[in-house]
Design a protein around this motif. Structure first.
Motif, mmCIF file in Angstrom:
data_model
loop_
_atom_site.group_PDB
_atom_site.id
_atom_site.type_symbol
_atom_site.label_atom_id
_atom_site.label_comp_id
_atom_site.label_asym_id
_atom_site.label_seq_id
_atom_site.Cartn_x
_atom_site.Cartn_y
_atom_site.Cartn_z
ATOM 1 N N LYS A 246 33.551 48.645 58.340
ATOM 2 C CA LYS A 246 33.606 50.037 57.924
ATOM 3 C C LYS A 246 32.209 50.616 57.755
ATOM 4 O O LYS A 246 31.346 50.018 57.109
ATOM 5 N N PHE A 247 31.984 51.773 58.355
ATOM 6 C CA PHE A 247 30.698 52.474 58.354
ATOM 7 C C PHE A 247 29.582 51.603 58.924
ATOM 8 O O PHE A 247 28.400 51.822 58.631
ATOM 9 N N GLY A 248 29.957 50.596 59.728
ATOM 10 C CA GLY A 248 28.960 49.718 60.330
ATOM 11 C C GLY A 248 28.485 48.594 59.451
ATOM 12 O O GLY A 248 27.564 47.856 59.834
ATOM 13 N N VAL A 249 29.090 48.425 58.265
ATOM 14 C CA VAL A 249 28.689 47.354 57.344
ATOM 15 C C VAL A 249 29.415 46.067 57.754
ATOM 16 O O VAL A 249 30.645 45.987 57.672
ATOM 17 N N GLU A 250 28.656 45.081 58.184
ATOM 18 C CA GLU A 250 29.248 43.854 58.701
ATOM 19 C C GLU A 250 30.105 43.155 57.651
ATOM 20 O O GLU A 250 29.687 42.967 56.507
ATOM 21 N N GLY A 251 31.325 42.792 58.056
ATOM 22 C CA GLY A 251 32.218 42.050 57.180
ATOM 23 C C GLY A 251 33.040 42.883 56.227
ATOM 24 O O GLY A 251 33.905 42.339 55.521
ATOM 25 N N VAL A 252 32.801 44.179 56.166
ATOM 26 C CA VAL A 252 33.608 45.053 55.306
ATOM 27 C C VAL A 252 34.775 45.578 56.138
ATOM 28 O O VAL A 252 34.621 46.509 56.940
ATOM 29 N N ASP A 253 35.928 44.956 55.972
ATOM 30 C CA ASP A 253 37.115 45.312 56.744
ATOM 31 C C ASP A 253 38.165 45.895 55.802
ATOM 32 O O ASP A 253 38.608 45.224 54.868
ATOM 33 N N GLU A 254 38.540 47.123 56.060
ATOM 34 C CA GLU A 254 39.508 47.819 55.215
ATOM 35 C C GLU A 254 40.890 47.779 55.850
ATOM 36 O O GLU A 254 41.044 47.970 57.057
ATOM 37 N N ASN A 255 41.896 47.536 55.016
ATOM 38 C CA ASN A 255 43.297 47.655 55.409
ATOM 39 C C ASN A 255 43.989 48.522 54.366
ATOM 40 O O ASN A 255 44.499 48.018 53.358
ATOM 41 N N SER A 256 43.965 49.816 54.599
ATOM 42 C CA SER A 256 44.510 50.767 53.633
ATOM 43 C C SER A 256 45.807 51.377 54.169
ATOM 44 O O SER A 256 46.093 51.322 55.368
ATOM 45 N N TYR A 257 46.567 51.958 53.267
ATOM 46 C CA TYR A 257 47.805 52.620 53.658
ATOM 47 C C TYR A 257 48.034 53.807 52.741
ATOM 48 O O TYR A 257 47.532 53.856 51.611
ATOM 49 N N SER A 258 48.795 54.769 53.231
ATOM 50 C CA SER A 258 49.133 55.929 52.405
ATOM 51 C C SER A 258 50.511 56.442 52.770
ATOM 52 O O SER A 258 50.966 56.306 53.911
ATOM 53 N N LEU A 259 51.171 57.029 51.791
ATOM 54 C CA LEU A 259 52.387 57.793 51.996
ATOM 55 C C LEU A 259 52.005 59.268 52.007
ATOM 56 O O LEU A 259 51.120 59.698 51.266
ATOM 57 N N PHE A 260 52.669 60.055 52.840
ATOM 58 C CA PHE A 260 52.257 61.466 52.945
ATOM 59 C C PHE A 260 53.433 62.349 53.310
ATOM 60 O O PHE A 260 54.463 61.914 53.836
ATOM 61 N N VAL A 261 53.249 63.624 53.019
ATOM 62 C CA VAL A 261 54.138 64.680 53.479
ATOM 63 C C VAL A 261 53.280 65.675 54.254
ATOM 64 O O VAL A 261 52.123 65.915 53.891
ATOM 65 N N SER A 262 53.810 66.195 55.347
ATOM 66 C CA SER A 262 53.034 67.141 56.163
ATOM 67 C C SER A 262 53.909 68.347 56.501
ATOM 68 O O SER A 262 55.137 68.237 56.629
ATOM 69 N N PHE A 263 53.222 69.475 56.657
ATOM 70 C CA PHE A 263 53.902 70.723 57.012
ATOM 71 C C PHE A 263 53.088 71.408 58.101
ATOM 72 O O PHE A 263 51.882 71.616 57.957
ATOM 73 N N LYS A 264 53.757 71.744 59.192
ATOM 74 C CA LYS A 264 53.118 72.450 60.314
ATOM 75 C C LYS A 264 53.470 73.939 60.264
ATOM 76 O O LYS A 264 54.585 74.309 59.949
ATOM 77 N N PHE A 265 52.474 74.760 60.623
ATOM 78 C CA PHE A 265 52.740 76.199 60.708
ATOM 79 C C PHE A 265 51.916 76.812 61.815
ATOM 80 O O PHE A 265 51.083 76.144 62.432
#
Length: 265
Positions: A246-265
């Motif tokens: 992440k951001f080019g920092v060696e060995g920093v590996d992120e595994n993130s998740y999110s729940l979301f709601v979206s609205f298109k207009f």
């Protein structure tokens, strides 16, 4: 949260201006708001040097826009996010923002056309800007669009990647970014769903900035269709992100998740 909403309002003004600047004769135009709550983000407010193994939960408001016409297409998004976890001395930034904008000229304007039998539906030429609080990246390069049955969008862009503003004033090498994007709607019975996302492959930039991979798929359920409102307008979804180095920092590996709601207009 007040600061996050303040940043959102300021950004909304900017995005409204950008959206209104898109050609009025656009064949297609869509703007979306996403509200995310997620976990396991690294290098956030509670980043702990040198291990960087702390994670934080995060709220994010995303504004996203896409429009296209006979000449080209415009895509941009801005994330306004707030981290919940902090270090004991509370030295990290509570909220911040990040955005990207790309404009592609359609290759047909330059006589680049493909036959109906070709899986390649177009070749475009694009420029982009990735902008954070303390860094900026300029991009330029071609994008192949694929006309594969079932996909609303399937494209591969390859860009020169120049980090011209760096928070540590390093003289970073120009490298590449290859980006695969997809958007695939499907149905199961009367319920409608959408798989969309992207993968970025970013080369190393020297000065300890390693190559990066960002894989971020979304799975969406069309809530608007389910409750008998307009389809393809209101979604509930889950997003997973794997960020290698992440951001080019060696060995920093992120595994993130999110729940979301979206609205298109």
């Amino acid at each position: 949260m007040k600061r996050l909403l303040g940043n959102f309002c300021a950004g909304a003004v900017v995005i409204a201006g950008l959206a209104s600047a898109t050609p009025v004769q656009a064949n297609f135009s869509e703007t979306e708001i996403q509200l995310h709550y997620g976990e396991d983000y690294k290098l956030g407010r509670n980043a702990n040097f040198p291990d960087f193994d702390n994670t934080t939960s995060r709220q994010t408001i995303t504004l996203e826009h896409f429009s296209t016409n006979d000449i080209g297409d415009l895509f941009f998004f801005v994330d306004f996010f707030q981290d919940n976890d902090k270090l004991e001395d509370d030295s990290g930034t509570e909220s911040d923002q990040y955005g990207e904008i790309y404009y592609h000229l359609h290759g047909s304007q330059f006589g680049l056309n493909f036959g109906d039998s070709s899986p390649v539906s177009g070749l475009d030429l694009g420029v982009g800007l990735n902008q954070g609080t303390d860094f900026s990246v300029a991009l330029a390069g071609p994008r192949l669009n694929f006309g594969i049955e079932g996909f609303r969008v399937l494209s591969l862009g390859v860009y020169a990647y120049n980090n011209f503003v760096d928070p540590f004033s390093r003289n970073l090498d120009t490298t590449y970014q290859a980006t695969l994007v997809w958007d695939y709607p499907f149905a199961m019975g009367k319920q409608k769903f959408l798989m969309r996302g992207f993968v970025d492959f970013i080369g190393d930039q020297g000065s300890g900035v390693e190559e990066q991979i960002v894989f971020s798929p979304q799975f969406r359920w069309d809530l608007g269709n389910a409750i008998k409102l307009n389809e393809d307008k209101l979604y509930l979804g889950v997003e997973y992100t794997h960020f290698n180095n992440k951001f080019g920092v060696e060995g920093v590996d992120e595994n993130s998740y999110s729940l979301f709601v979206s609205f298109k207009f």
